[in-house]
Motif scaffolding. Sequence first.
Motif, mmCIF file in Angstrom:
data_model
loop_
_atom_site.group_PDB
_atom_site.id
_atom_site.type_symbol
_atom_site.label_atom_id
_atom_site.label_comp_id
_atom_site.label_asym_id
_atom_site.label_seq_id
_atom_site.Cartn_x
_atom_site.Cartn_y
_atom_site.Cartn_z
ATOM 1 N N HIS A 205 -1.204 5.873 6.150
ATOM 2 C CA HIS A 205 -0.112 4.923 6.353
ATOM 3 C C HIS A 205 0.999 5.055 5.320
ATOM 4 O O HIS A 205 1.999 4.350 5.395
ATOM 5 C CB HIS A 205 -0.664 3.500 6.411
ATOM 6 C CG HIS A 205 -1.571 3.298 7.586
ATOM 7 N ND1 HIS A 205 -1.175 2.685 8.748
ATOM 8 C CD2 HIS A 205 -2.853 3.694 7.808
ATOM 9 C CE1 HIS A 205 -2.168 2.686 9.619
ATOM 10 N NE2 HIS A 205 -3.202 3.283 9.072
ATOM 11 N N ARG B 268 -4.096 0.358 17.724
ATOM 12 C CA ARG B 268 -4.791 0.278 16.434
ATOM 13 C C ARG B 268 -6.141 -0.395 16.591
ATOM 14 O O ARG B 268 -7.155 0.054 16.076
ATOM 15 C CB ARG B 268 -3.944 -0.513 15.427
ATOM 16 C CG ARG B 268 -2.718 0.220 14.923
ATOM 17 C CD ARG B 268 -2.267 -0.334 13.572
ATOM 18 N NE ARG B 268 -2.101 -1.772 13.594
ATOM 19 C CZ ARG B 268 -0.999 -2.409 13.998
ATOM 20 N NH1 ARG B 268 0.039 -1.706 14.410
ATOM 21 N NH2 ARG B 268 -0.931 -3.724 13.981
ATOM 22 N N SER B 269 -6.121 -1.477 17.332
ATOM 23 C CA SER B 269 -7.334 -2.247 17.505
ATOM 24 C C SER B 269 -8.388 -1.461 18.293
ATOM 25 O O SER B 269 -9.581 -1.483 17.972
ATOM 26 C CB SER B 269 -6.952 -3.557 18.185
ATOM 27 O OG SER B 269 -8.048 -4.172 18.730
ATOM 28 N N GLY C 78 -0.204 -2.505 18.260
ATOM 29 C CA GLY C 78 -1.401 -3.204 17.792
ATOM 30 C C GLY C 78 -2.619 -2.953 18.668
ATOM 31 O O GLY C 78 -3.744 -2.864 18.173
ATOM 32 N N ARG D 261 -10.085 1.110 16.043
ATOM 33 C CA ARG D 261 -11.081 0.548 15.121
ATOM 34 C C ARG D 261 -12.460 0.448 15.749
ATOM 35 O O ARG D 261 -13.459 0.390 15.054
ATOM 36 C CB ARG D 261 -10.653 -0.866 14.704
ATOM 37 C CG ARG D 261 -9.724 -0.943 13.548
ATOM 38 C CD ARG D 261 -9.794 -2.310 12.886
ATOM 39 N NE ARG D 261 -9.540 -3.407 13.817
ATOM 40 C CZ ARG D 261 -8.357 -3.959 14.044
ATOM 41 N NH1 ARG D 261 -7.304 -3.517 13.385
ATOM 42 N NH2 ARG D 261 -8.206 -4.944 14.899
ATOM 43 N N GLU E 85 -7.484 3.134 10.919
ATOM 44 C CA GLU E 85 -6.456 2.869 11.937
ATOM 45 C C GLU E 85 -5.410 3.970 12.029
ATOM 46 O O GLU E 85 -4.988 4.505 11.016
ATOM 47 C CB GLU E 85 -5.706 1.582 11.576
ATOM 48 C CG GLU E 85 -6.452 0.348 11.955
ATOM 49 C CD GLU E 85 -5.563 -0.882 11.824
ATOM 50 O OE1 GLU E 85 -4.342 -0.736 11.680
ATOM 51 O OE2 GLU E 85 -6.111 -1.983 11.870
ATOM 52 N N PRO E 86 -4.951 4.268 13.247
ATOM 53 C CA PRO E 86 -3.834 5.206 13.363
ATOM 54 C C PRO E 86 -2.539 4.521 12.925
ATOM 55 O O PRO E 86 -2.439 3.295 12.944
ATOM 56 C CB PRO E 86 -3.802 5.515 14.858
ATOM 57 C CG PRO E 86 -4.353 4.292 15.504
ATOM 58 C CD PRO E 86 -5.375 3.728 14.544
ATOM 59 N N CYS E 87 -1.571 5.325 12.533
ATOM 60 C CA CYS E 87 -0.295 4.784 12.078
ATOM 61 C C CYS E 87 0.624 4.641 13.283
ATOM 62 O O CYS E 87 1.330 5.578 13.649
ATOM 63 C CB CYS E 87 0.301 5.732 11.039
ATOM 64 S SG CYS E 87 1.686 5.034 10.181
ATOM 65 N N THR E 88 0.577 3.517 13.920
ATOM 66 C CA THR E 88 1.421 3.262 15.080
ATOM 67 C C THR E 88 1.734 1.776 15.096
ATOM 68 O O THR E 88 0.897 0.965 14.691
ATOM 69 C CB THR E 88 0.723 3.656 16.405
ATOM 70 O OG1 THR E 88 1.421 3.069 17.500
ATOM 71 C CG2 THR E 88 -0.719 3.163 16.437
ATOM 72 N N ASP F 255 -8.581 6.615 3.242
ATOM 73 C CA ASP F 255 -8.870 6.368 4.657
ATOM 74 C C ASP F 255 -10.334 6.606 5.002
ATOM 75 O O ASP F 255 -10.703 6.557 6.173
ATOM 76 C CB ASP F 255 -7.974 7.235 5.537
ATOM 77 C CG ASP F 255 -6.515 6.840 5.401
ATOM 78 O OD1 ASP F 255 -6.246 5.627 5.351
ATOM 79 O OD2 ASP F 255 -5.660 7.733 5.311
#
Lengths: 536, 536
Positions: free
Chosen positions: A214, B345-346, B342, B349, B336-339, B207
């Motif tokens: 990030h 990302r969720s 939401g 996870r 989490e990916p960097c995007t 990470d």
Amino acid sequence: MQTEPLGLHHVFERAEAVFADREVTGREPGGVRGLDYAELFAGARGLAEDLEGLGLRPGDRVATYAWNTLDHMRAYIAIPGAGMVMHTVNIRLGADEVAYTLAHAGDRAVLVDGALWESWSAVDLPDTVEHVLVMGEAPDLPAVQGGAAVHRLETRPVPERRGWWRPRDENEAVGICYTSGTTGRPKAVVYSHRSVYLHALTLCGTDAFAIGHHDVVLPVVPMFHANAWNLPYAGLVAGAGLAFPGRHLDPLGLTGFIRDSRATFAAGVPTVWAAVVRALHEGRAPGDALATMDRIVIGGSSAPESLLDALTGLGIRPVHAWGMTECSPVGLVASEPCTPDGAVRSAARRTQGRPLPGLAVRSSAEGREAARDGAAVGELEISGPFVVDHYHAPEKDDSASFTASPDGRRWLRTGDMVTVDARGYVTLVDRAKDMVKSGGEWISSVDLENRLAAHPRVNETAVIAVPDEVWGERPVAVLSSTDGEPLDPDELRSFLGAQIPRWQLPDRFVVVDEVPKTGVGKFDKKRMRAEYGHGR
Amino acid sequence: MQTEPLGLHHVFERAEAVFADREVTGREPGGVRGLDYAELFAGARGLAEDLEGLGLRPGDRVATYAWNTLDHMRAYIAIPGAGMVMHTVNIRLGADEVAYTLAHAGDRAVLVDGALWESWSAVDLPDTVEHVLVMGEAPDLPAVQGGAAVHRLETRPVPERRGWWRPRDENEAVGICYTSGTTGRPKAVVYSHRSVYLHALTLCGTDAFAIGHHDVVLPVVPMFHANAWNLPYAGLVAGAGLAFPGRHLDPLGLTGFIRDSRATFAAGVPTVWAAVVRALHEGRAPGDALATMDRIVIGGSSAPESLLDALTGLGIRPVHAWGMTECSPVGLVASEPCTPDGAVRSAARRTQGRPLPGLAVRSSAEGREAARDGAAVGELEISGPFVVDHYHAPEKDDSASFTASPDGRRWLRTGDMVTVDARGYVTLVDRAKDMVKSGGEWISSVDLENRLAAHPRVNETAVIAVPDEVWGERPVAVLSSTDGEPLDPDELRSFLGAQIPRWQLPDRFVVVDEVPKTGVGKFDKKRMRAEYGHGR
């Protein structure tokens, strides 16, 4: 366990497989440009094929001569990715020294930043160089330079993935950097796939630089100097965003690009950050320019306390670090000790730091390890898997640069005089050759510099030792002011006199427009000793 | 670059030099005990000397049979620190399987937790074992066990530092773990100094588990199972606080010790955390018991969504991870990916995660790599420097467990059926042998389990495949309820029926007091298939 070689091939393949949509930003002549990892790697693959098309093969040395640009980053991938050895030439070296390093490395090709064509074209190329490839915008180019063909490089994306060069032996050379020797010719440090991998992975550690997916990593430290502290490769390990400021390292250029790239992490020498902080305080840079910035690594030389405090005041965590080309280059990081005592934590942040995982340090005085009591001074020695084992084809015998332990460990003598405390924090007292020996007692030039830097009107300052008939050596301070107006020596003397014994006060305060610096932005004490070291 | 071997010697020496005052806590029979790294290492040095005093030498195999205790941690340092190879015996194995692994490893000595003397004394020791050393409080001990002398160990601090064993070859063995095979004898995985070092360093990455000096690491996962996911050594790399809960892994014991040790980081299997969450929600554990906890790693088997949500609701970041003994053991982490999206990302996870630095993964179906589209199912294969190369002296040919690439890479076949998406996220569809093949179509038992776990009255659930004359195989769900009251199969059927096609619904819902588990706390599907797999 598998004996899979550690190396950049793995970093590149994982970055493409996992982080394809992560962003990379570069400031280019036409404005800020963004692309993603997939495009970055596709361009690098095209460049690798171009190099192979010119007959270059694994093991060949290929140099770069460039600012921190997207083109340079492509070369950082393409050259080792094709199994070649990348030599990042320091653009601040004189033309004859550049020619010396090209010949010494045996470079067959050089990738040149078009913006640097003027200084590059002054280089008298050695016979080894067959190809000069010019990246980015450039003036009219000749067909040849010396015996080398000159080509204009276009970015040519090759999106189809295929494996990058996988070293058979992880100790295979992957890069060469030359140290900016203050005496004699630059010395060659050869990095291996293993050392670059281990150092990059270690930088991603929580108590090292904590680089993560990030983050947006902005290397202010040049890619032509110790591979930008290995940040480009650490960024790829983490899958971080990357931001390349080009040549725009003045405070306004830099703060503007930080805002555009939304950088969260940056690293550079103290003078760069001091200038940025000043521009912010004086309202020349927009107040929110550093809003996205989370932490800033300061290294290359000791950072004055006042700078660390100023960054903290801006809500940025300053991370003090120590390194040298020979250590890949980061060796020490001043992360906080785990103690409820705030004063201890704060004092630790101001040291050079403690050794990264993988490294061992000791301080040696008269052939023995000095006490780890935070007081005994000795020369810092360092050992570990990303520390140089020997210089490559040195001009003269380099054995004095190393010591050996009975257990087979090899220690690099750093030339830095330090103390080490019980928690392993190393504090720089001085460069061995910058210590001032006055009447048999040592005076630390670093200590004087730090104290003077805290004076509100002192911009930059360097303290040098000058010969003295009575005392052997005496300190002299060379300073510039923040506002260009003269500084009053008597006022500085009483400012310092309130803090330290009289005999440690500099004999003279030489006020200059700008304190002289070397090619890599460090104070050029050799030049100052020559210029200001005689008479009053 | 220096070719300094990677290894635990370095981790130990740096930990002593830099982190001497960092705290270590253990729950012991007399209460919670605290000491610092200096004392921990001094005790380990005494233990190493005791082992050497019994005639044990570098290369000898020394076993442990113990809970997560301070004594066990001392052994984690002393055994490899003396150049010996540590075999952490799984205390959940039957006495005959323990004897098999001791003989297979060729252990010369065993360090036994006094609290485990009863189960240990049932082991018929093989001839290789010469010494049994009992740690901590223990009942009256015999002078001999089989052909081995029995000693009572006292902690004997040796504070004077000297170097720990430095391997000449970093690929030298440092530890042996046995996989809990569901068929046949346990298989031996031998860790090397290099693999343990690389894996521990990698776990400290931002990470990965982001373990740092300011963390207090509490391994709930047992030190007798895959070396507690290598957390003890990762903790020493970071200089983190360490907390050992002993045998008290019930929700009340665990939450109490989390509060006492101020743990910030813990790791364990889903069932442990589900029980802790339930105890908190039901008011049986104090509401602030997890106040210091920052993140909890969940692995060992797939965590239900409801558990991840419950931890998030407690202000704790759940980190989903995947591993196996063969991967040292952590291979994937669901960072989490960097995007900005939401939902993406969720969703990420909740996957098994993406490969740690150093590792490559692929999913193979019918001899080819399956598409990285998040849909195509194949068997997960994994490769890298901390993945097993071959089993040690396997009972039968192990070549079917590996595949090879033309480039020389070796891939471990994990037996997990997965999808891989464009960002490298791996989602477990099922264990290859747990997939239900009904009428030629696959039904995922993991998917059914996750959906059933979201039912408010379902405590634990496992879905197994049972033979069926018409369809080949059909799914059967084995469940327990949160309140001990019966569950209504019709109600469960309509709960699931609202979410999935009818043909995927389990044929039967077998309600039990407790879902059967293996020695390491995973669902024992082998036993369930034997018990519930026939007739109605």
